[in-house]
Write a protein that holds these residues in place. Sequence first.
Motif, PDB file in Angstrom:
ATOM      1  N   PRO A 192     -31.951  -7.621 -32.603  1.00  0.00           N
ATOM      2  CA  PRO A 192     -31.367  -6.214 -33.043  1.00  0.00           C
ATOM      3  C   PRO A 192     -30.199  -5.976 -32.648  1.00  0.00           C
ATOM      4  CG  PRO A 192     -33.171  -5.994 -31.324  1.00  0.00           C
ATOM      5  CD  PRO A 192     -32.982  -7.532 -31.538  1.00  0.00           C
ATOM      6  N   LEU A 193     -29.313  -5.322 -33.573  1.00  0.00           N
ATOM      7  CA  LEU A 193     -28.006  -4.955 -33.154  1.00  0.00           C
ATOM      8  C   LEU A 193     -27.836  -3.698 -32.637  1.00  0.00           C
ATOM      9  CD1 LEU A 193     -25.355  -6.762 -32.545  1.00  0.00           C
ATOM     10  CD2 LEU A 193     -24.633  -5.951 -34.765  1.00  0.00           C
ATOM     11  N   ALA A 194     -27.916  -3.256 -31.744  1.00  0.00           N
ATOM     12  CA  ALA A 194     -27.996  -1.811 -31.121  1.00  0.00           C
ATOM     13  C   ALA A 194     -26.610  -1.102 -31.114  1.00  0.00           C
ATOM     14  CB  ALA A 194     -28.428  -1.626 -29.590  1.00  0.00           C
ATOM     15  N   PRO A 195     -26.363   0.137 -31.185  1.00  0.00           N
ATOM     16  CA  PRO A 195     -24.958   0.852 -31.056  1.00  0.00           C
ATOM     17  C   PRO A 195     -24.353   0.469 -29.747  1.00  0.00           C
ATOM     18  CG  PRO A 195     -26.634   2.465 -31.666  1.00  0.00           C
ATOM     19  CD  PRO A 195     -27.527   1.222 -31.219  1.00  0.00           C
ATOM     20  N   LEU A 196     -22.950   0.450 -29.916  1.00  0.00           N
ATOM     21  CA  LEU A 196     -22.196   0.072 -28.689  1.00  0.00           C
ATOM     22  C   LEU A 196     -22.413   1.180 -27.554  1.00  0.00           C
ATOM     23  CD1 LEU A 196     -18.734  -0.579 -30.571  1.00  0.00           C
ATOM     24  CD2 LEU A 196     -20.445  -2.257 -29.620  1.00  0.00           C
ATOM     25  N   ALA A 197     -22.379   0.752 -26.598  1.00  0.00           N
ATOM     26  CA  ALA A 197     -22.290   1.521 -25.309  1.00  0.00           C
ATOM     27  C   ALA A 197     -21.119   2.444 -25.357  1.00  0.00           C
ATOM     28  CB  ALA A 197     -22.557   0.671 -23.905  1.00  0.00           C
ATOM     29  N   ASN A 198     -21.456   3.624 -24.567  1.00  0.00           N
ATOM     30  CA  ASN A 198     -20.162   4.503 -24.720  1.00  0.00           C
ATOM     31  C   ASN A 198     -18.842   4.110 -24.317  1.00  0.00           C
ATOM     32  OD1 ASN A 198     -19.372   7.340 -25.497  1.00  0.00           O
ATOM     33  ND2 ASN A 198     -19.244   7.725 -23.271  1.00  0.00           N
ATOM     34  N   ALA A 199     -18.895   3.299 -23.218  1.00  0.00           N
ATOM     35  CA  ALA A 199     -17.676   2.509 -22.683  1.00  0.00           C
ATOM     36  C   ALA A 199     -17.128   1.719 -23.453  1.00  0.00           C
ATOM     37  CB  ALA A 199     -17.937   1.981 -21.351  1.00  0.00           C
ATOM     38  N   ASP A 200     -17.867   1.097 -24.295  1.00  0.00           N
ATOM     39  CA  ASP A 200     -17.320  -0.167 -25.517  1.00  0.00           C
ATOM     40  C   ASP A 200     -16.798   0.737 -26.489  1.00  0.00           C
ATOM     41  OD1 ASP A 200     -18.126  -2.304 -23.993  1.00  0.00           O
ATOM     42  OD2 ASP A 200     -19.942  -2.194 -24.671  1.00  0.00           O
ATOM     43  N   ALA A 201     -17.259   1.764 -26.654  1.00  0.00           N
ATOM     44  CA  ALA A 201     -16.800   2.675 -27.890  1.00  0.00           C
ATOM     45  C   ALA A 201     -15.458   3.254 -27.558  1.00  0.00           C
ATOM     46  CB  ALA A 201     -17.845   3.940 -28.194  1.00  0.00           C
ATOM     47  N   THR A 202     -15.288   3.609 -26.488  1.00  0.00           N
ATOM     48  CA  THR A 202     -14.191   4.106 -25.934  1.00  0.00           C
ATOM     49  C   THR A 202     -13.073   3.244 -25.788  1.00  0.00           C
ATOM     50  OG1 THR A 202     -15.330   5.845 -24.690  1.00  0.00           O
ATOM     51  CG2 THR A 202     -13.029   5.490 -24.146  1.00  0.00           C
ATOM     52  N   ARG A 203     -13.515   1.979 -25.541  1.00  0.00           N
ATOM     53  CA  ARG A 203     -12.458   0.976 -25.399  1.00  0.00           C
ATOM     54  C   ARG A 203     -12.023   0.672 -26.880  1.00  0.00           C
ATOM     55  NH1 ARG A 203     -15.718  -3.860 -23.472  1.00  0.00           N
ATOM     56  NH2 ARG A 203     -13.731  -4.818 -23.941  1.00  0.00           N
ATOM     57  N   LEU A 204     -12.771   0.563 -27.712  1.00  0.00           N
ATOM     58  CA  LEU A 204     -12.562   0.252 -29.198  1.00  0.00           C
ATOM     59  C   LEU A 204     -11.842   1.355 -29.888  1.00  0.00           C
ATOM     60  CD1 LEU A 204     -12.642  -1.727 -31.554  1.00  0.00           C
ATOM     61  CD2 LEU A 204     -14.884  -0.445 -32.031  1.00  0.00           C
ATOM     62  N   LEU A 205     -11.975   2.495 -29.417  1.00  0.00           N
ATOM     63  CA  LEU A 205     -11.209   3.675 -30.058  1.00  0.00           C
ATOM     64  C   LEU A 205      -9.759   3.435 -29.406  1.00  0.00           C
ATOM     65  CD1 LEU A 205     -13.551   6.700 -29.721  1.00  0.00           C
ATOM     66  CD2 LEU A 205     -12.417   5.963 -31.825  1.00  0.00           C
ATOM     67  N   ILE A 206      -9.763   3.363 -28.204  1.00  0.00           N
ATOM     68  CA  ILE A 206      -8.212   3.129 -27.627  1.00  0.00           C
ATOM     69  C   ILE A 206      -7.682   1.929 -28.419  1.00  0.00           C
ATOM     70  CG2 ILE A 206      -6.954   2.450 -25.373  1.00  0.00           C
ATOM     71  CD1 ILE A 206      -9.330   3.922 -24.005  1.00  0.00           C
ATOM     72  N   ARG A 207      -8.222   0.717 -28.305  1.00  0.00           N
ATOM     73  CA  ARG A 207      -7.694  -0.534 -29.015  1.00  0.00           C
ATOM     74  C   ARG A 207      -7.117  -0.111 -30.478  1.00  0.00           C
ATOM     75  NH1 ARG A 207      -9.254  -5.356 -27.830  1.00  0.00           N
ATOM     76  NH2 ARG A 207      -8.039  -7.057 -28.463  1.00  0.00           N
ATOM     77  N   LEU A 208      -7.688   0.842 -31.027  1.00  0.00           N
ATOM     78  CA  LEU A 208      -7.662   1.310 -32.514  1.00  0.00           C
ATOM     79  C   LEU A 208      -6.479   2.324 -32.533  1.00  0.00           C
ATOM     80  CD1 LEU A 208     -11.032   1.200 -34.030  1.00  0.00           C
ATOM     81  CD2 LEU A 208      -9.179  -0.615 -34.357  1.00  0.00           C
ATOM     82  N   GLY A 209      -6.000   2.716 -31.523  1.00  0.00           N
ATOM     83  CA  GLY A 209      -4.608   3.885 -31.404  1.00  0.00           C
ATOM     84  C   GLY A 209      -4.911   5.067 -30.876  1.00  0.00           C
ATOM     85  N   LEU A 210      -6.175   5.377 -30.554  1.00  0.00           N
ATOM     86  CA  LEU A 210      -6.471   6.767 -29.966  1.00  0.00           C
ATOM     87  C   LEU A 210      -6.087   6.938 -28.536  1.00  0.00           C
ATOM     88  CD1 LEU A 210      -7.581   8.772 -32.017  1.00  0.00           C
ATOM     89  CD2 LEU A 210      -9.728   8.748 -30.747  1.00  0.00           C
ATOM     90  N   ALA A 211      -5.682   8.069 -28.162  1.00  0.00           N
ATOM     91  CA  ALA A 211      -5.122   8.114 -26.800  1.00  0.00           C
ATOM     92  C   ALA A 211      -6.341   7.937 -25.910  1.00  0.00           C
ATOM     93  CB  ALA A 211      -4.438   9.656 -26.490  1.00  0.00           C
ATOM     94  N   PRO A 212      -6.257   7.483 -24.553  1.00  0.00           N
ATOM     95  CA  PRO A 212      -7.362   7.322 -23.806  1.00  0.00           C
ATOM     96  C   PRO A 212      -8.212   8.609 -23.603  1.00  0.00           C
ATOM     97  CG  PRO A 212      -5.604   6.202 -23.102  1.00  0.00           C
ATOM     98  CD  PRO A 212      -5.095   6.679 -24.086  1.00  0.00           C
ATOM     99  N   ALA A 213      -7.514   9.670 -23.254  1.00  0.00           N
ATOM    100  CA  ALA A 213      -8.254  10.960 -23.060  1.00  0.00           C
ATOM    101  C   ALA A 213      -9.004  11.312 -24.277  1.00  0.00           C
ATOM    102  CB  ALA A 213      -7.240  12.187 -22.781  1.00  0.00           C
ATOM    103  N   ARG A 214      -8.564  11.374 -25.436  1.00  0.00           N
ATOM    104  CA  ARG A 214      -9.033  11.867 -26.739  1.00  0.00           C
ATOM    105  C   ARG A 214     -10.148  10.872 -27.132  1.00  0.00           C
ATOM    106  NH1 ARG A 214     -10.224  15.317 -30.835  1.00  0.00           N
ATOM    107  NH2 ARG A 214      -9.411  15.193 -32.451  1.00  0.00           N
ATOM    108  N   ALA A 215     -10.036   9.413 -26.788  1.00  0.00           N
ATOM    109  CA  ALA A 215     -11.068   8.784 -27.009  1.00  0.00           C
ATOM    110  C   ALA A 215     -12.162   8.881 -26.159  1.00  0.00           C
ATOM    111  CB  ALA A 215     -10.422   7.009 -26.827  1.00  0.00           C
ATOM    112  N   ALA A 216     -11.979   9.036 -24.947  1.00  0.00           N
ATOM    113  CA  ALA A 216     -13.196   9.480 -24.087  1.00  0.00           C
ATOM    114  C   ALA A 216     -13.977  10.869 -24.553  1.00  0.00           C
ATOM    115  CB  ALA A 216     -12.750   9.549 -22.556  1.00  0.00           C
TER     116      ALA A 216
END
Length: 683
Positions: A192-216
């Motif tokens: 089963p493919l579970a949702p991403l952990a919150n830390a991984d979701a934050t990493r992906l948002l930053i990778r996609l161009g969102l500022a770190p504080a905003r991503a967190a």
Amino acid sequence: MRMPRGGDLGPPRGDGVGWWQGVDGAAGEGENNVVDRIVDNEVIGREAELARLRALLAGDGPRVAHLHGVAGIGKTALLKRFVREALAEAACWWLDCRDIEPTPEGCTGALAQAADTDAEGLPALLETLAGRAPLGLIVLDSVEAWRLLDTWLCHRLAPRLPDNLRLVLSGRHHPSVNWAAGEFTQPPLNLPLAPLANADATRLLIRLGLAPARAAAVSGRLHGHPLAIRLAATTLRERPDHRLTDASLQRVMDELTELYLADVDDGQGRRLLEGAAVVRRVTVPLLHALFPDMAAEPAYESLRRLDFTEVLPDGLALHDAVKEPLAHTLRARDPERFLDYRRWAWQALARRAAVTANFELWRYTADMLYLIDNPVVREAFFPSGAQALVVEPARPEHGVMLERIIATHEGESGSRALRRWWRCQPEAFVVVRDEAGACRGFYCRFDPARVAPECLAEDPVTASWQTHLAADPLPEGRRALFIRRWLGEAAGERPGDVQAAAWLDLKRTYMEMRPSLARVYLTVTDLAPYAAVAATLGFRHLPAHGVRLDGRDHATAVLDFGAGSVDGWLARLAAAELGLARPEPLDRDARELVLADGRRQPLTPLEFGVFGYLVDREGEAVSRERLLREVWHSHYTGWSNKVDAVVAGLRRKLGPQAGCIETVTGVGYRYRPDPKPVSSPRG
């Protein structure tokens, strides 16, 4: 028309049928090799799942794997990343199940095409694949589209895999109980493919161009859903003060989709997305039909570049996680426009299907099926949940359980007839059982042309059906299906989970028998629970062919598919639901013409025979000699004006509709009705 940004951040794309030979370290080139276009950020946080998939590459590892999770969770991206790694030692054959008909022939044909082989039959095909590389992966993506084929995949394909082939199934639903009860040397890998952990979701948002504080700050509201994360990165970059809703995933997806659409600052762009949300797939001809005021090619390209667009083997599709809220919003806000899009799409698809070769017909059938809201049909081909019961061919050891169910619900004569069928036609029986293996019910169906005549004559029900077939014979080369009985252990013939599972499996039988399947017969003792559904699906009650057994009336119902077999039937269901159905031109029971204005004209026996023969072969040129042979039962092969005289009489009775019987010079005649026109959208 300005459309939202996209393209580079979208999901991995590629053709639905392809193969990659990577044993020598070099993957194939060109458009089929979508694996080369995978980027690392699409599999952030999936290291554990990748490690479990790598077990497939070990000699003693599992031979079957199920990867499953909700729409947009990243199944396809993960699989393609895994395949890219595996190419160092394996070959891969990838099928996108959405565009392949859900039959054994559809699967083996697509797999043979992917492998570029002429091998015929499943054993020969698998042997060919096994010889291509030390290790081979067969990947079935979007396997939920093959719900009708689940039993065959589990009990026919998977057990025959050679030692060096692996089968990977990726879909939305947890594996059915078929797989838990199957016989495998190694248990299938259930992943089963579970949702991403919150830390991984934050990493992906930053990778996609969102500022770190905003991503967190926003990552916790996105439920670890990769598609929601991509949409959030795109929409929130330009909205630094927007506070995202802290709600369910569906609510968040609705909000992000609306924000995304807010960037579409012109009416044309929004209309384009609305139309794309209503149909299964988007093609250039379909866009032209939906939006004749737009340039179809640029519109197609603008859709292709969107962040939530998937490239299919023959077209595009909005990702379901975005398509569903878009369609829901349109239906609620403007139901008439929602219906218009479906109507315009159906007309365009029907025109294409009429000139499409048989091997490509399923694509258009599936497109038209997608436009149907009828839950009985829609659940069969576009299921909303996992399969709860196992449906499989009966085996000798099921005999005791079958006998018990039959004795519980049938009288002496009915039991005797079903027991006789079990003895002379055991392959006609299909059992429905639960995960524990207990038999919950069964059904019995067969092609009467493949059964001994004495068996048909001994059963009063099938004898009555044979009488009807003799009085109303099928065209040459067409087949009938007798659904002799279905019974659940608890509910008998009444609606319930067993009956639903049986009817779902019967849709698979319909698909396998097409295009020769022309008619279905069934019997029930109580028509009332099924009357509304049966009428919607096109079944007719035949009072004259009911049979009384053990003090109970066994009613007969029949479904005539018409000249287009199952595909034509499904197209008619869609047309009727959309208000586009043509009236039936022939009342076969009354033997009358039914004219467009509602008037009726009685027919002579020869007029009825000729017109019925042409209607059943809509669009087909039928020779005079063939009509003489099939209607007059004459073997005269010379020129005769008998047919011409009857056609002239028919045309007089048809009046303004006389043009539906066309003269085919040097051949004979053809029936081609004029479809009801619906105006196209403008502006």
